[in-house]
Write an enzyme that holds these catalytic residues in place. Structure first.
Site, short mmCIF file in Angstrom:
data_model
loop_
_atom_site.label_atom_id
_atom_site.label_comp_id
_atom_site.label_asym_id
_atom_site.label_seq_id
_atom_site.Cartn_x
_atom_site.Cartn_y
_atom_site.Cartn_z
N LYS A 26 42.09 45.73 40.21
CA LYS A 26 43.03 46.37 39.14
C LYS A 26 42.80 46.06 37.44
O LYS A 26 42.18 44.99 37.45
CB LYS A 26 44.17 45.27 39.35
CG LYS A 26 45.41 45.69 38.79
CD LYS A 26 46.51 44.85 38.13
CE LYS A 26 46.51 44.58 36.70
NZ LYS A 26 45.72 44.77 35.91
N CYS A 46 33.51 37.71 26.35
CA CYS A 46 33.60 35.67 26.52
C CYS A 46 32.50 34.95 25.77
O CYS A 46 32.97 33.85 25.62
CB CYS A 46 33.96 36.32 28.27
SG CYS A 46 32.05 36.97 28.42
N GLU A 56 40.03 30.20 22.09
CA GLU A 56 39.49 31.19 22.12
C GLU A 56 40.22 32.33 20.85
O GLU A 56 41.58 32.64 21.48
CB GLU A 56 39.11 31.89 23.56
CG GLU A 56 38.72 33.18 23.36
CD GLU A 56 38.80 33.98 24.80
OE1 GLU A 56 39.30 33.84 25.71
OE2 GLU A 56 36.63 33.85 24.97
P1 NAI Z 1 44.42 38.08 30.40
O1 NAI Z 1 44.05 37.16 30.76
O2 NAI Z 1 46.39 38.46 30.63
O3 NAI Z 1 44.16 39.69 31.11
C1 NAI Z 1 42.79 39.07 32.12
C2 NAI Z 1 43.98 40.62 33.10
O4 NAI Z 1 43.80 40.13 33.87
C3 NAI Z 1 44.16 41.68 32.92
O5 NAI Z 1 43.77 43.00 34.80
C4 NAI Z 1 45.65 41.67 33.61
O6 NAI Z 1 46.78 42.54 34.25
C5 NAI Z 1 45.46 40.90 34.39
N1 NAI Z 1 46.43 39.33 34.41
C6 NAI Z 1 47.49 39.03 33.53
N2 NAI Z 1 48.30 38.34 34.08
C7 NAI Z 1 48.16 38.25 35.38
C8 NAI Z 1 48.78 37.26 36.40
N3 NAI Z 1 49.29 36.49 36.24
N4 NAI Z 1 48.63 37.54 37.28
C9 NAI Z 1 46.98 38.18 37.79
N5 NAI Z 1 46.27 38.92 37.24
C10 NAI Z 1 47.02 38.66 35.28
O7 NAI Z 1 44.21 38.90 28.93
P2 NAI Z 1 45.04 39.70 27.72
O8 NAI Z 1 46.05 38.66 28.01
O9 NAI Z 1 44.90 40.56 27.92
O10 NAI Z 1 44.44 38.27 26.12
C11 NAI Z 1 44.79 37.16 26.25
C12 NAI Z 1 43.97 36.69 25.67
O11 NAI Z 1 42.90 35.98 26.64
C13 NAI Z 1 43.14 36.89 25.06
O12 NAI Z 1 42.86 36.85 23.67
C14 NAI Z 1 41.26 36.16 25.09
O13 NAI Z 1 41.20 35.10 24.28
C15 NAI Z 1 41.68 35.90 26.28
N6 NAI Z 1 40.44 37.28 26.81
C16 NAI Z 1 39.29 36.69 27.75
C17 NAI Z 1 38.69 37.48 28.34
C18 NAI Z 1 37.41 37.34 28.96
O14 NAI Z 1 36.52 38.28 29.38
N7 NAI Z 1 37.19 35.82 28.69
C19 NAI Z 1 38.99 38.84 28.62
C20 NAI Z 1 40.26 38.83 28.61
C21 NAI Z 1 41.20 38.58 27.19
#
Ligand code: NAI
Ligand code: MG
Length: 507
Positions: A205, A314, A411
């Site tokens: 996904k 990240c 972050e």
């Molecule tokens: P997110 O963690 O919500 O999204 C990442 C993935 O998880 C996406 O594919 C999303 O659809 C999925 N996801 C979201 N909620 C879920 C759930 N309950 N169950 C299963 N899958 C789920 O990240 P978001 O909201 O886009 O970004 C928010 C913050 O997260 C950013 O500002 C950043 O700080 C952090 N982030 C960190 C990343 C990293 O690589 N460390 C990557 C993306 C975001």
């Protein structure tokens, strides 16, 4: 938006190439069981170009029925059909074929990634696309190299009996892989590559903000000749499609990259079925500059550590600690580097830094900058959005910060650096470790003794010396503390996708 907005003008986003324009017009479909099928849910999602805020394509928003179908297809492919009987060398050949197709379509994939994520096409073509290609090639090699061991035992319960014992590694089964939006194609490769090398089947996904390159990858997976159901791709929201995958009893393992917040939700949700879980989560990685460091190398390296991919990395070097001897010079140099970066749309040839991925992310980053201002930080450079349409934030450096400020603790995931000065080498490990995260760190110094004394004290999965953001398929990557569970890349990634089996034969 609260933060100031600069009126500095931003170039127009050029039109996509005819090939990509045609791809963008494709109907919303999901890849299930080797075919592009319509979603059972009537909902759709927009794919938005962050440079313009305009919808460029329409995605299916998978629901529970689609998740059920995709997991069933992956299960069928894992248990029956050609996949379980395929020789490791055949899996290797398929992965190579896929990597060759990525190479063949590199230009198109870089363009898609740029339009979807905002990063420049140039960056996508030197980092993301070759990164994905190389990842599949590296993992192709592992398919034929998975091994176990023979062991000696000392069981004395049956007098005179002897045992032949060995440990083998078997694919863990059906894996659900949920990836974020910062390096969409590369993240898909990091997930699918080792899973297929190990003999698993996948439901991927992609992030709802950036699903296009995964869909193009799905087309290439079919073209490469993978058997139906080995890779299934569902576009959809995290809280619906993502959560349904995590809860699904037919899934054996979850591999997730994204926020620490969602990582914790997933880890809890997976408890009910005791799925295997690997998590690659957020970070607040320190960049530590010792007094002997070469200031020119530090300035270029530290600027790149935070501004690369607009800080949406990240392991971005988001907390800068500089010894007082070099602090003013380094801060001035990084600020000048920030100001010299040309912001613009990803397809424009003069752009050096694209917009952030979404309006949400732009607002989140600007709100962090505001919170820094309110808590007393000074904005050395940047600190505002640019233009009206796209989601631009100027590369920003904040000084006069203290360890309790939100901008130092949390972050931000944007082009925002917090700079701190230190006086005593004995303090620096404690400063660097004063964070719930532990993904990565970099030390800048040529003092061999100081580096070797400091590196073991840093609680992080990766410590770079005189470099930052250097990732390699052979070098384990993952986090200490709240930056995750498990390591990706190398043998460690194969371990994530295999179960150990002990076989004990009385002879
Ligand atoms: P997110 O963690 O919500 O999204 C990442 C993935 O998880 C996406 O594919 C999303 O659809 C999925 N996801 C979201 N909620 C879920 C759930 N309950 N169950 C299963 N899958 C789920 O990240 P978001 O909201 O886009 O970004 C928010 C913050 O997260 C950013 O500002 C950043 O700080 C952090 N982030 C960190 C990343 C990293 O690589 N460390 C990557 C993306 C975001
Ligand atoms: Mg989220």
């Amino acid at each position: 938006m609260n933060a100031a907005s600069s009126t500095l003008s931003i170039a127009a986003q050029p039109e996509p190439s005819p090939t990509v324009a045609q791809f963008l017009r494709r109907a919303p479909r999901l890849l299930i069981g080797g075919e592009w099928v319509e979603s059972r849910s009537p909902r759709t999602l927009p794919a938005i170009d962050p440079a313009t805020g305009r919808t460029v394509a329409t995605l299916a928003d998978a629901g529970q029925a689609d998740v059920d179908r995709a997991v069933a297809a992956a299960r069928e492919a894992f248990e029956k059909g050609p996949w379980p009987d395929m020789l490791p060398a055949q899996r290797e050949a398929l992965l190579w074929r896929l990597s060759d197709l990525i190479e063949k379509h590199a230009d198109e994939l870089a363009e898609i990634e740029s339009i979807d994520n905002g990063k420049t096409k140039f960056m996508a073509s030197i980092v993301d696309v070759p990164g994905a290609r190389n990842y599949f090639r590296y993992m192709a090699g592992w398919a034929t190299k998975i091994e176990g061991s023979t062991l000696q035992t000392s069981f004395g319960g049956i007098p005179g009996a002897k045992f032949h014992t060995y440990v083998s590694r078997e694919p863990v089964g059906v894996v659900a892989q949920i990836v974020p939006w910062n390096f969409p194609l590369a993240m898909a490769a990091w997930k699918i590559g080792p899973a297929l090398a190990a003999g698993c089947t996948c439901v991927l996904k992609p992030a709802e903000q950036t699903s296009l390159s995964a869909l193009r990858l799905g087309e290439l997976i079919i073209e490469a000749g993978f058997p139906p159901g080995v890779v299934n791709i569902l576009t959809g929201l995290g809280e619906s499609a993502g959560a349904a995958l995590v809860a699904h009893p037919g899934v054996d393992k979850i591999a997730f990259t994204g926020s620490t917040e969602v990582g914790k939700i997933i880890n809890k949700a997976a408890t009910d079925t005791l799925k295997r879980v690997s998590l690659e989560l957020g970070g607040k990685s320190p960049v530590i500059v010792l007094p002997d460091a070469d200031p020119a190398a530090v300035i270029g390296g530290a600027a790149n550590a935070i501004f690369f991919n607009s800080g949406q990395v990240c392991c971005a070097g988001s907390r800068l600690f500089v010894h007082r001897k070099l602090y003013d010079r380094v801060l001035e140099g990084i600020s000048a580097a920030a100001e010299s970066l040309q912001l613009g749309p990803g397809l424009h040839p003069k752009t050096q830094l694209g917009p952030l991925v979404s309006r949400d992310q732009q607002e989140r980053v600007l709100a962090y900058i505001d919170s820094g201002r309110t808590q007393g930080a000074s904005v050395v450079t940047g600190g505002e959005s640019v233009g009206h349409e796209g989601y631009y934030v100027k590369p920003t450096v904040l000084a006069n910060v203290n360890p309790d400020m939100r901008v130092v603790r949390e972050e931000i995931f944007g082009p925002v650096l917090v700079a701190q000065r230190f006086d005593d080498l004995d303090d620096i490990a404690a400063f660097a470790n004063d964070t719930p995260y532990g993904l990565a760190a970099s030390i800048w110094s040529n003092d061999l003794k100081a580096v070797h004394r400091l590196a073991p004290k840093i609680k992080a999965g990766t410590v770079w010396v005189n470099c930052h953001n250097v990732l390699d398929p052979n070098l384990p990557f993952g986090g200490y503390k709240q930056s995750g569970i498990g390591r990706e890349h190398g043998r460690a990634a194969i371990d994530l996708y295999t179960e150990m089996k002990s076989v004990c034969i009385a002879v």
